[in-house]
Enzyme design. Structure first.
Site, PDB file in Angstrom:
ATOM      1  N   HIS A 290      24.333  38.122  22.704  1.00 34.80           N
ATOM      2  CA  HIS A 290      25.294  38.071  23.803  1.00 34.80           C
ATOM      3  C   HIS A 290      25.917  39.424  24.101  1.00 34.80           C
ATOM      4  CE1 HIS A 290      28.824  36.083  25.979  1.00 34.80           C
ATOM      5  NE2 HIS A 290      27.748  35.594  26.568  1.00 34.80           N
TER       6      HIS A 290
ATOM      7  N   LYS B 230      26.436  42.955  25.820  1.00 35.74           N
ATOM      8  CA  LYS B 230      26.117  43.555  27.124  1.00 35.74           C
ATOM      9  C   LYS B 230      26.561  45.007  27.081  1.00 35.74           C
ATOM     10  CE  LYS B 230      26.797  39.001  27.908  1.00 35.74           C
ATOM     11  NZ  LYS B 230      27.101  38.450  29.200  1.00 35.74           N
TER      12      LYS B 230
ATOM     13  N   ASP C 183      22.446  58.669  26.894  1.00 30.23           N
ATOM     14  CA  ASP C 183      22.290  59.874  26.082  1.00 30.23           C
ATOM     15  C   ASP C 183      23.144  59.839  24.818  1.00 30.23           C
ATOM     16  OD1 ASP C 183      20.531  60.866  27.935  1.00 30.23           O
ATOM     17  OD2 ASP C 183      22.041  62.030  29.007  1.00 30.23           O
TER      18      ASP C 183
ATOM     19  N   HIS D 208      34.674  35.233  33.983  1.00 31.53           N
ATOM     20  CA  HIS D 208      33.702  35.567  32.942  1.00 31.53           C
ATOM     21  C   HIS D 208      34.172  36.731  32.078  1.00 31.53           C
ATOM     22  CE1 HIS D 208      29.699  36.869  31.300  1.00 31.53           C
ATOM     23  NE2 HIS D 208      29.554  35.554  31.234  1.00 31.53           N
TER      24      HIS D 208
ATOM     25  N   LYS E 171      36.195  38.827  29.258  1.00 30.56           N
ATOM     26  CA  LYS E 171      36.589  38.523  27.881  1.00 30.56           C
ATOM     27  C   LYS E 171      37.566  39.606  27.443  1.00 30.56           C
ATOM     28  CE  LYS E 171      32.051  37.078  28.325  1.00 30.56           C
ATOM     29  NZ  LYS E 171      32.288  35.714  28.639  1.00 30.56           N
TER      30      LYS E 171
ATOM     31  N   ASP F  37      51.444  43.306  25.312  1.00 32.91           N
ATOM     32  CA  ASP F  37      52.640  44.160  25.400  1.00 32.91           C
ATOM     33  C   ASP F  37      52.407  45.455  26.162  1.00 32.91           C
ATOM     34  OD1 ASP F  37      53.929  42.241  23.941  1.00 32.91           O
ATOM     35  OD2 ASP F  37      53.831  43.307  22.037  1.00 32.91           O
TER      36      ASP F  37
END
Length: 1269
Positions: free
Chosen positions: A440, A442, A447, A709, A711, A716
């Protein structure tokens, strides 16, 4: 054994007096005794080693081990002191072992033997551990038995309809059964118990599955349970020959246990104390088993492990991160895929050596750049092919999806990409098992110096802007499968990417909201190392080995970043790690004011049999705030429903576990808080929200959720966690899905804000990131009218009037947002609408109504790359805003004066919302009471360079309120057509009949314009469009930002231009011409006012003007499509003439495009200040009651009421069953109720906590709960 071998110790003993031998044996005996009682004794300073040949048998096997390492557990377990009872020591050596000293009598022999204490191997097992530990082991043994029974049930009830699926699932179950039996056997030997579990019924296929299980590599992790006993340190069960290769290890979970870790890992554990420490872990964390160690040769290593020993990556504690905190990192945060795709396109375009990509789902045909049109050059496959032809090595890791659950076309993507060029290598993993879990992560790494981490895949359905448009009938932005709505229709055949999967004229798309983070320096190196470790673990002999770049990098940023992972041996080749969960827990525990969460899922420990502790920590923190009477807010934003049809089994399963965490159950979050705090209004402390929008599609109104979608968690205004991990066990337990995230702080670049009415020091990066998100959710960002909508889409009241056949006054009310081009081309006659809606008055032309803080904007989530990457200097793509707000100091409210049919005037206040009816909640007027959001050096007017530039390019004060006439030629537009901006909302409104037009933005001369090449660093972009009597001015001057946070080891120099004396003279001449033209224009305006009172323009004239405008646009598009890349020199050659033409850049980009990629969002300015002038809303204080209840809660409540009233079939609390939901889908939308949609503000709605409350959502089949947890 010969007598010669025994004589040296005897002779040595005869030469020494008797008392020292007794002391030596006493010392050794006590040492062995303490070692047998305390496994932690290994980490303490041991007593001096004594030569044991003086009192033990030379021929005993453990002697070598004792001499080699007297402090290890294995030595203490293998060490054997010979006594008179050791008659089974074997062979003739038994008699010699009984003789310690031939000159001593039998009594002395007995006394010496009595002084020798039993070793750990001779102790009964139940004496080696505390009663609590033995109780925990017994509980785990019972749990293992129950799990084995569950596995047996699943094996016996397995359906064999699909042979391939049957074999795969049976292999997985058999593997789990073997692992559980091994662990149960170890516990039986430890506890001296006998566990009996009935074997599953045999099948003919068992022989095949057993063979495949032996062939396929198995996962090292031996724990599939969520609740296992705790222990202070790994307990190695290798005390006799039967268990030399088996072990049982548990992770530390309590404060006391974490402080007593073994000496073998103490140095690596201490390495992380400055960032994420195990001492802060909650005492309520249920532990989980860590992988089995291989204790051969006294080394804690893993079979086939690619993790180097003795490094932080070899840390045995799964709760601690493997990567250290990195300081002085430059961070950019990208909201929505429009900005990220543009940044990634530029980053890949400027790659010189390597490109690493990991993806859960990848579509080679996805377009990264879509404005002003779908750019084939920046389609992912074309871009990667172009870079591969230039010699860049491209490595991609894809998840090899489970065919029985989903089909993402990974094989097609792999074949298509590898066919493009030999420099593109693609790996799919895992080959067969594990079936349930996925890769999962991504990431995009350039470089090994720039990295992007978050929740965005390069695939269909992800691209979106902050406006989240629902419709695209003409395939302007979303082509083929990219127009995607899994709630109302499937994606269809992924092998045909450019065929529509749904009817665009009937079904809206599902908008997508996501977040990515870009980092540089050592933080990017850590992401690259994660990729390299995975690649080398997954690859076979065909693919090359990857190597880690160790070139030193210079720190350039101010942020602190730490890479977090959820990994296991199957997914990464190393020890289990769940540091993402640890970071979430610690951040929640340390929160003082608020917690803001956006996540795709929210499944936590308040649901049955769920391990992760996120919801538990949130409830604990809220209870603490209630007990101390603190102001504390928790914002949780999740999707209205999962991305699928509610009648599908997997969607029901996901909804079941999410509702079981939040409200449906006795121990859920809301029920627990209501029971423990009955007199408290929980709305003051926690709210669950979602996002929704609407549009007008082919004669009817449609609505759809904005799929959350992202996450992320903000705490604070000082801490951000952003990555790919959902809040569920799949992402956080470590043994399942592979995940990646960053925890980001910035204690150097701070800003003075407010928190609960008090002065507060926040991180500038985190503060501005929150502003960017909340402005989008509250509707405080300018509208992006691209793709263009129908004329009536933006005026709901007029649509209702049309259906009531009230056609007499249509022309006085219809919104003309999309007809501004026609209005501008016909200033003398065109009065098609007397009521102009200025929804887009926050756009790039009306910059006098927004605050601008130069330094603040530098740290806001970048919207588009303007700085570029080259081989020696690496910079993360930054934003190029489209407004010259740096030279604007006034913040007056603009009003538009309209004329009705009777000749009277009406003033209409502009609004940032979808309709102009909402004027905002007046919470706080802009005055001295508001905190100062910027220091003096942050203000653009305090920059000497910007002051000089403003003096050069700004017109005299007396001319500020005069409409500027065009001064440029159409040829200039066609020459620079790559960067022209022609969206409708950027056009100035037509002059009013009674008042002068609003002041235009400051002008810049063409002498100071630089058309930047993609290899140069930031610059100005001013383009003027001569369209009859009006001017299009677009100013994307990122060089006006006095400080740019760059992701580079070495900052690139800022490109500046100098105005020569000749250019200044030309500028003065141009200003004189402008004054003359302005005088002429004023005369024309007076004539126009008289004509407006006498006659209205005919429809024929309007159509002619519209056709003329369309022809001009087509001419521009044709010119744009005919431009080909330049092929001259690698260096920037600035050429200009004395006629005032713009400076041109000639580059040698080979097959690369000449201009840099741009996002649509970068063409629109959004104020960087927390205060929004148009709506009188101040976002500076997220916890004060005025904002929380007056804006946040009020907006969500109002929008929820409106959507629930207008649309019958959307997830809402009044719908209790799936049958009721299906029936409501047949009811059309009432146009009378649609008038309420004009009051919608932003896209916040309350999450429907009671949706499908009467439906049994729990899946009926077994052994699949962990799929949804």
């Amino acid at each position: 054994m010969s007598n010669n071998s025994k004589s040296p110790p005897n002779e040595q003993h005869q030469q020494q007096p008797h008392p020292p031998d007794v002391l030596v044996q006493l010392t050794e005996s006590f040492q062995h005794f303490f070692q047998s009682l305390s496994p932690q004794y290994q980490s303490m300073t041991s007593l001096p080693s004594i030569n044991k040949d003086s009192y033990t048998s030379v021929g005993s096997a453990p002697t070598t081990n004792n001499n080699s390492n007297s402090n290890s557990n294995s030595n203490s377990s293998n060490r054997s002191l010979n006594n008179s009872g050791s008659s089974n020591s074997g062979g003739g050596g038994s008699n010699s072992n009984k003789k310690v000293n031939n000159n001593n009598n039998n009594n002395n022999n007995n006394n010496n033997n009595n002084l020798q204490s039993p070793t750990q191997s001779q102790f009964p097992y139940h004496y080696q551990y505390s009663s609590k530990a033995l109780h925990d082991f017994e509980e785990k043994r019972k749990l293992l038995i129950e799990q084995l029974k569950s596995v047996k049930i699943n094996l016996d009830t397995q359906c064999d309809d699909d042979p391939i699926s049957f074999i795969k699932i049976r292999m997985e179950l058999t593997k789990v059964k073997t692992s559980l039996e091994t662990e149960l056997k170890s516990l039986d030997e430890l506890l001296h118990t006998t566990s009996e579990v009935e074997e599953p019924n045999p099948t003919p296929i068992d022989s095949i599955t057993s063979l495949l299980t032996m062939i396929m590599p198995s996962s090292i992790s031996n724990s599939v349970t969520n609740n296992t006993p705790s222990s202070a340190t790994p307990l190695t069960l290798s005390n006799n020959n039967n268990y030399t290769s088996s072990s049982l290890a548990t992770s530390p979970t309590t404060n006391s246990s974490s402080s007593s870790s073994s000496s073998s890992s103490s140095s690596s554990t201490h390495y992380y104390n400055s960032s994420i420490s195990s001492n802060s872990l909650s005492s309520n964390l249920p532990p989980s088993s860590i992988p089995i160690l291989n204790t051969s040769n006294n080394k804690n290593s893993y079979p086939n492990s690619i993790i180097p020993q003795g490094t932080p990556l070899d840390n045995p504690d799964p709760n601690l991160p493997r990567f250290p905190q990195r300081d002085h990192i430059s961070v950019k945060l990208y909201v929505d895929c429009d900005d990220y795709f543009a940044a990634s396109a530029q980053a890949i375009e400027n790659a010189t050596r390597e490109v690493f990509i990991t993806a859960w789902f990848l579509s080679p045909e996805v377009y990264l750049i879509r404005f002003p049109s779908l750019d084939e050059r920046y389609r992912l496959d074309n871009l990667l092919k172009r870079k591969a032809m230039q010699g860049v090595k491209i490595f991609i890791i894809l998840w090899d999806e489970t065919k029985i659950a989903t089909f993402k076309g990974s094989k097609r993507a792999k074949d298509k990409l590898e066919e493009l060029h030999t420099n593109i290598k693609v790996i799919k993993h895992p080959p067969i098992i594990p079936i349930y879990w996925s890769h999962h992560q991504k990431t995009l790494i350039i470089d090994q110096e720039i990295a992007f981490v978050g929740g965005v895949d390069f695939c269909f359905g992800r691209f979106d802007t902050w406006c989240h448009h629902l419709i695209d009938v003409n395939s302007t932005l979303w082509k083929g499968k990219d127009y995607y709505n899994p709630i109302l229709g499937d994606m269809g055949d992924i092998l045909v990417p450019f065929e529509d999967s749904v009817d665009r004229k009937k079904i809206p798309r599902m908008p997508w909201h996501d977040v990515m983070a870009g980092v540089n320096g050592l933080a990017a190196r850590d992401v690259a190392l994660n990729f390299i470790l995975r690649w080398n673990h997954h690859k076979d002999d065909y693919y090359p080995q990857l190597y880690f770049d160790t070139t030193p990098l210079s720190p350039v940023g101010t942020s602190q970043c730490q890479l977090l992972r959820s990994m296991d041996e199957w997914s990464g080749g190393g020890r289990i790690e769940r540091s993402i969960h640890t970071a979430y827990v610690q951040a929640i525990e340390d929160a003082n004011h608020y917690i803001y969460i956006e996540n795709q899922n929210f499944v936590s420990t308040h649901a049955p049999n769920v391990w992760n502790q996120i919801s538990f920590e949130i409830v604990k923190r809220i209870k603490r705030a209630i007990r101390k009477k603190e102001v504390f807010r928790v914002f949780i934003v999740i999707p209205c429903q999962q991305d699928g049809k509610v009648e599908e089994t997997q969607i029901k399963g996901l909804m079941h576990w999410q509702y079981s965490t939040i409200i449906r159950g006795e121990n859920t979050i809301m029920k627990l808080l209501r029971r423990d705090c009955p007199d408290v209004d929980l709305t003051e402390y926690i709210c669950f929200l979602s996002l929704r929008t609407h549009a007008f599609l082919e004669g009817t109104f449609v609505t759809e959720q904005i799929y959350v979608h992202s996450k992320l968690m903000i705490v604070d205004d000082r801490t951000i966690i952003v990555g790919s991990a959902n809040i569920n066990d799949r992402s956080l337990i470590g043994e399942r899905d592979s995940e990646l995230a960053f925890i980001i702080r910035d204690e150097i670049d701070t800003i003075q804000t407010k928190m609960n009415g008090q002065d507060y020091i926040a991180s500038r990066l985190v503060f501005n990131f929150r502003l960017r998100l909340w402005k989008e959710h509250l509707g405080l960002l300018p509208q992006i009218n691209y793709p263009p909508h129908d004329q009536i889409n933006n005026d709901i009241n007029n649509i209702v009037n049309l259906n009531n056949n009230n056609n007499s006054n249509i022309n006085n009310n219809i919104n003309n947002n999309n007809n501004e081009i026609n209005n501008n081309n016909n200033n003398n006659n065109n009065n098609n609408s007397n009521e102009i809606n200025n929804n887009n008055s926050d756009g790039i032309l009306n910059n006098s109504n927004s605050f601008h803080h130069g330094s603040v904007s530098d740290n806001l989530p970048p919207l588009n790359p303007s700085s570029n990457l080259n081989s020696s200097n690496k910079k993360l793509p930054t934003t190029t805003t489209a407004a010259a707000a740096a030279t604007t100091t006034t913040t007056t409210t603009t009003t538009t004066t309209t004329t009705n049919g009777t000749g009277t005037t009406n003033k209409q206040k502009t609004s940032h919302h979808r309709s102009n009816s909402f004027q905002g909640l007046v919470l706080q007027s802009p005055g001295s009471n508001r905190s100062n959001l910027s220091s003096p050096q942050d203000s653009p007017q305090d920059s000497p360079r910007l002051k000089n530039l403003a003096e050069e390019i700004s017109p005299p004060p007396t001319e500020q309120h005069q409409h500027q006439s065009p001064i440029t030629d159409i040829n200039l537009i066609l020459e620079n057509v790559d960067t022209i901006i022609h969206s409708n909302e950027q056009l100035p409104p037509p002059p009013s009949s009674t008042t002068p037009p609003p002041p235009p933005p400051p002008l810049t001369t063409t002498d100071s314009v630089i058309i930047e090449d993609y290899k140069s660093d930031g610059g100005n972009l001013n383009i003027e469009n001569n369209n009859s009597n009006n001017t299009i001015l677009t100013n994307a001057a990122t060089s006006m930002n006095n400080s740019t946070s760059s992701l580079s080891s070495t900052s690139l120099p800022t490109t500046t231009t100098t105005t020569t004396a000749q250019q200044q003279q030309q500028q003065q001449q141009q200003q004189q011409q402008q004054q003359q033209q302005q005088q002429q224009q004023q005369q024309q305006q007076q004539q126009q006012q008289q004509q407006q009172q006498q006659q209205q323009p005919s429809q024929q004239q309007q159509q002619q003007q519209q056709q003329l405008s369309q022809q001009q646009q087509l001419q521009i598009k044709k010119k744009r499509s005919s431009i080909s890349p330049s092929t001259s020199s690698n260096k920037l050659l600035l050429s200009g003439n004395g006629s005032g033409d713009s400076i041109r850049v000639v580059t040698d980009s080979g097959s690369s495009p000449r201009g840099q990629p741009r996002s649509m969002s970068s063409l629109h300015d959004h104020a960087d200040s927390s205060y929004c002038q148009k709506s009188n809303i101040d976002l500076i204080d997220p916890t004060c009651s005025d904002f929380y209840f007056g804006v946040w809660i009020a907006t969500a409540a109002s929008n929820t009421r409106i959507y629930d009233t207008v649309f019958p079939a959307i997830p809402k609390n009044s719908i209790k069953t799936c049958e009721q939901f299906a029936q409501l889908q047949k009811i059309p939308v009432s146009l009378a109720d649609s008038k309420l949609l004009s009051e919608v503000r932003g896209n916040l709605v309350f999450h429907p906590l009671d949706f499908l409350e009467g439906e049994d959502l729990q899946p009926s089949f077994l052994f699949t709960d962990d799929l949804f947890q």
